[in-house]
Design a protein around this motif. Structure first.
Motif, PDB file in Angstrom:
ATOM      1  N   LEU A 363     -16.142   0.858  -9.116  1.00 16.18           N
ATOM      2  CA  LEU A 363     -14.794   0.709  -9.671  1.00 16.18           C
ATOM      3  C   LEU A 363     -14.018   2.026  -9.649  1.00 16.18           C
ATOM      4  O   LEU A 363     -12.783   2.021  -9.533  1.00 16.18           O
ATOM      5  CB  LEU A 363     -14.877   0.150 -11.092  1.00 16.18           C
ATOM      6  N   ALA A 364     -14.711   3.134  -9.754  1.00 16.53           N
ATOM      7  CA  ALA A 364     -14.024   4.428  -9.626  1.00 16.53           C
ATOM      8  C   ALA A 364     -13.469   4.572  -8.215  1.00 16.53           C
ATOM      9  O   ALA A 364     -12.334   5.055  -8.015  1.00 16.53           O
ATOM     10  CB  ALA A 364     -14.986   5.578  -9.940  1.00 16.53           C
ATOM     11  N   ASN A 365     -14.238   4.178  -7.229  1.00 22.56           N
ATOM     12  CA  ASN A 365     -13.785   4.212  -5.841  1.00 22.56           C
ATOM     13  C   ASN A 365     -12.590   3.294  -5.634  1.00 22.56           C
ATOM     14  O   ASN A 365     -11.619   3.649  -4.963  1.00 22.56           O
ATOM     15  CB  ASN A 365     -14.931   3.765  -4.923  1.00 22.56           C
ATOM     16  N   LEU A 366     -12.693   2.087  -6.192  1.00 23.54           N
ATOM     17  CA  LEU A 366     -11.618   1.111  -6.034  1.00 23.54           C
ATOM     18  C   LEU A 366     -10.319   1.618  -6.648  1.00 23.54           C
ATOM     19  O   LEU A 366      -9.238   1.511  -6.058  1.00 23.54           O
ATOM     20  CB  LEU A 366     -12.030  -0.215  -6.678  1.00 23.54           C
ATOM     21  N   GLY A 367     -10.412   2.207  -7.835  1.00 26.79           N
ATOM     22  CA  GLY A 367      -9.221   2.730  -8.504  1.00 26.79           C
ATOM     23  C   GLY A 367      -8.561   3.828  -7.695  1.00 26.79           C
ATOM     24  O   GLY A 367      -7.332   3.862  -7.538  1.00 26.79           O
ATOM     25  N   SER A 368      -9.371   4.728  -7.162  1.00 23.76           N
ATOM     26  CA  SER A 368      -8.839   5.816  -6.347  1.00 23.76           C
ATOM     27  C   SER A 368      -8.168   5.286  -5.085  1.00 23.76           C
ATOM     28  O   SER A 368      -7.112   5.782  -4.668  1.00 23.76           O
ATOM     29  CB  SER A 368      -9.977   6.772  -5.973  1.00 23.76           C
ATOM     30  N   ALA A 369      -8.780   4.269  -4.471  1.00 23.36           N
ATOM     31  CA  ALA A 369      -8.207   3.688  -3.251  1.00 23.36           C
ATOM     32  C   ALA A 369      -6.847   3.053  -3.529  1.00 23.36           C
ATOM     33  O   ALA A 369      -5.898   3.211  -2.750  1.00 23.36           O
ATOM     34  CB  ALA A 369      -9.156   2.642  -2.680  1.00 23.36           C
ATOM     35  N   ILE A 370      -6.753   2.356  -4.656  1.00 24.84           N
ATOM     36  CA  ILE A 370      -5.468   1.731  -5.029  1.00 24.84           C
ATOM     37  C   ILE A 370      -4.417   2.814  -5.248  1.00 24.84           C
ATOM     38  O   ILE A 370      -3.254   2.676  -4.837  1.00 24.84           O
ATOM     39  CB  ILE A 370      -5.640   0.870  -6.297  1.00 24.84           C
ATOM     40  N   GLY A 371      -4.816   3.905  -5.890  1.00 25.21           N
ATOM     41  CA  GLY A 371      -3.880   4.996  -6.127  1.00 25.21           C
ATOM     42  C   GLY A 371      -3.369   5.609  -4.843  1.00 25.21           C
ATOM     43  O   GLY A 371      -2.187   5.936  -4.715  1.00 25.21           O
ATOM     44  N   THR A 372      -4.266   5.750  -3.868  1.00 21.91           N
ATOM     45  CA  THR A 372      -3.868   6.315  -2.569  1.00 21.91           C
ATOM     46  C   THR A 372      -2.908   5.386  -1.840  1.00 21.91           C
ATOM     47  O   THR A 372      -1.874   5.827  -1.316  1.00 21.91           O
ATOM     48  CB  THR A 372      -5.118   6.561  -1.701  1.00 21.91           C
ATOM     49  N   PHE A 373      -3.246   4.089  -1.788  1.00 19.16           N
ATOM     50  CA  PHE A 373      -2.398   3.124  -1.094  1.00 19.16           C
ATOM     51  C   PHE A 373      -1.022   2.995  -1.752  1.00 19.16           C
ATOM     52  O   PHE A 373      -0.044   2.657  -1.089  1.00 19.16           O
ATOM     53  CB  PHE A 373      -3.068   1.754  -1.043  1.00 19.16           C
ATOM     54  N   TYR A 374      -0.944   3.291  -3.057  1.00 16.24           N
ATOM     55  CA  TYR A 374       0.340   3.227  -3.755  1.00 16.24           C
ATOM     56  C   TYR A 374       1.351   4.178  -3.128  1.00 16.24           C
ATOM     57  O   TYR A 374       2.556   3.895  -3.079  1.00 16.24           O
ATOM     58  CB  TYR A 374       0.133   3.558  -5.235  1.00 16.24           C
ATOM     59  N   PHE A 375       0.873   5.328  -2.649  1.00 13.99           N
ATOM     60  CA  PHE A 375       1.795   6.352  -2.138  1.00 13.99           C
ATOM     61  C   PHE A 375       2.201   6.115  -0.678  1.00 13.99           C
ATOM     62  O   PHE A 375       3.221   6.642  -0.219  1.00 13.99           O
ATOM     63  CB  PHE A 375       1.156   7.744  -2.252  1.00 13.99           C
ATOM     64  N   VAL A 376       1.434   5.345   0.060  1.00 16.67           N
ATOM     65  CA  VAL A 376       1.720   5.161   1.475  1.00 16.67           C
ATOM     66  C   VAL A 376       3.131   4.637   1.739  1.00 16.67           C
ATOM     67  O   VAL A 376       3.894   5.238   2.519  1.00 16.67           O
ATOM     68  CB  VAL A 376       0.662   4.257   2.131  1.00 16.67           C
ATOM     69  N   PRO A 377       3.543   3.513   1.124  1.00 12.12           N
ATOM     70  CA  PRO A 377       4.911   3.020   1.398  1.00 12.12           C
ATOM     71  C   PRO A 377       6.012   3.984   0.939  1.00 12.12           C
ATOM     72  O   PRO A 377       7.094   3.978   1.489  1.00 12.12           O
ATOM     73  CB  PRO A 377       4.968   1.704   0.618  1.00 12.12           C
ATOM     74  N   ARG A 378       5.704   4.821  -0.025  1.00 12.68           N
ATOM     75  CA  ARG A 378       6.720   5.786  -0.503  1.00 12.68           C
ATOM     76  C   ARG A 378       7.009   6.856   0.547  1.00 12.68           C
ATOM     77  O   ARG A 378       8.099   7.407   0.611  1.00 12.68           O
ATOM     78  CB  ARG A 378       6.241   6.457  -1.781  1.00 12.68           C
ATOM     79  N   PHE A 379       5.997   7.152   1.372  1.00 10.59           N
ATOM     80  CA  PHE A 379       6.157   8.225   2.358  1.00 10.59           C
ATOM     81  C   PHE A 379       6.581   7.714   3.730  1.00 10.59           C
ATOM     82  O   PHE A 379       6.795   8.508   4.644  1.00 10.59           O
ATOM     83  CB  PHE A 379       4.858   9.005   2.492  1.00 10.59           C
TER      84      PHE A 379
END
Length: 380
Positions: A363-379
């Motif tokens: 779940l720590a991995n999953l949370g980090s992955a979601i956080g990373t993907f959150y920034f992709v469309p912003r950039f």
């Protein structure tokens, strides 16, 4: 179910006995089939390791540190849940899971019949399953673990599962095509190929398999009779998750993230704000994963600090760090690891110290992955 197969050497009658692995009726059916048929070979839905473990009551003392470092957390979680689920149902009826396989083995030995182990190794099946699951399937599975209640089934329900195995298999195919492919279809092909080879030079075989595999095995046996071959080697391959496409996607995401920071570098205030958001969102979501898994506070802090950094380093995940920290601060004994797949109920499995470490890492991995993907469309 009887099926007559021309294997190119002889014509062999194969009696497919479809069972539920926790049904008392299945044990009786297996006994009747072997006694009535008097087969030359008894084939069972087991691989070598499970066959040996069935007689030795072998416990799986897993090196959790190696599991986390090798990225096999998902495999052991899936294995533990499936083993616990089967054991749970069996104990409701006072039946040990796999009793019908044990009965088939005992009768084969008693009557001097050769035994053919036709199933694929469980570690290969689970590895291929986890590799083929989509991110959504993994997320749904992990979230389900946190809210799942103990399942109560009566004997009629289990027997109905055997009678309506086709419907259940189709339901699984609709719910998760990737899980259906690895847990059902691939194993149907694997067992059918082994049965086909075992039937050469024989006239009668009894094959004891799960009810859900009977239609698929029958279908593939007929296809091989018509000349179609099945490559067992390809069904045993476990490809590393870091395939070319995965690497390309990972690199693309990193380039997008780095570009976003580069674009903001001309404005110091914007860069500070973006960096703070990156740290907070990535770190908080990874920490949230630890909280959902009820990890230690030290692990929560470690996940928060590690996630913003590990998200930029493809070879190390936040789950890697969180899992090792959790293992350090959680009192995990060899007894916990041995009991991981032999707990009394689902709640106890979720409270198991070893399982807790695996859930924290996942779940720590999953949370980090979601956080990373959150920034992709912003950039973009």
């Amino acid at each position: 179910m009887y099926i007559r197969v021309n294997n190119g050497v002889t014509e062999c009658n194969i009696r497919l006995v479809g069972t539920a692995h926790v049904s008392d009726d299945s044990v009786m059916e297996v006994e009747n089939a072997i006694i009535e048929t008097d087969p030359e070979v008894v084939a069972i839905e087991l691989d070598k390791d499970r066959f040996v473990a069935m007689f030795q009551n072998k416990k799986n003392n897993v090196d959790l540190k190696s599991v986390i470092k090798q990225g096999k957390v998902g495999i052991y979680i899936v294995h533990s849940i499936l083993a616990n689920f089967q054991k749970n149902i069996g104990e409701q009826f006072g039946i040990k899971p796999g009793s019908e396989m044990k009965k088939a083995t005992d009768l084969a030995i008693q009557h001097g019949k050769p035994i053919s182990l036709i199933d694929r190794p469980i570690n290969v099946t689970l590895s291929r399953t986890v590799n083929k699951m989509t991110l959504k399937e993994k997320f749904d599975f992990l979230m389900g673990l946190l809210t799942e209640q103990n399942l109560e089934l009566d004997e009629k329900a289990v027997n109905d599962m055997v009678s309506n195995a086709d419907d259940l298999i189709l339901l699984l195919k609709d719910i998760s095509p990737s899980i259906y492919e690895t847990l059902v279809d691939e194993r149907d092909r694997y067992m059918a190929k082994n049965l086909f080879e075992a039937s050469k030079g024989k006239e009668n075989i009894v094959a004891v398999v799960g009810a859900g595999h009977v239609p698929g095995i029958k279908n593939y046996l007929k296809k091989m009779e018509m000349g179609e071959d099945i490559d067992l080697k390809s069904l045993l391959e476990v490809k590393k998750k870091s395939n070319i496409l995965g690497k390309i996607i990972s690199i693309a995401i990193l380039l997008i993230i780095f570009y976003g920071f580069y674009a903001a570098s001309s404005n110091l205030e914007a860069l500070k704000t973006l960096t703070m958001e990156w740290v907070l969102i990535n770190g908080c979501l990874s920490s949230l994963g630890v909280i959902l898994a009820r990890g230690k506070i030290q692990t929560m802090i470690a996940a928060f600090l590690a996630a913003p950094v590990t998200s930029l380093i493809p070879v190390i995940g936040a789950g890697y760090v969180a899992g090792l920290v959790e293992l350090k601060f959680r009192d995990v004994s060899f007894n916990d690891i041995g009991k991981m797949m032999n707990t009394e109920n689902f709640k106890e499995l979720m409270e198991n110290q070893a399982m807790r470490v695996l859930l924290v890492a996942a779940l720590a991995n999953l949370g980090s992955a979601i956080g990373t993907f959150y920034f992709v469309p912003r950039f973009l």
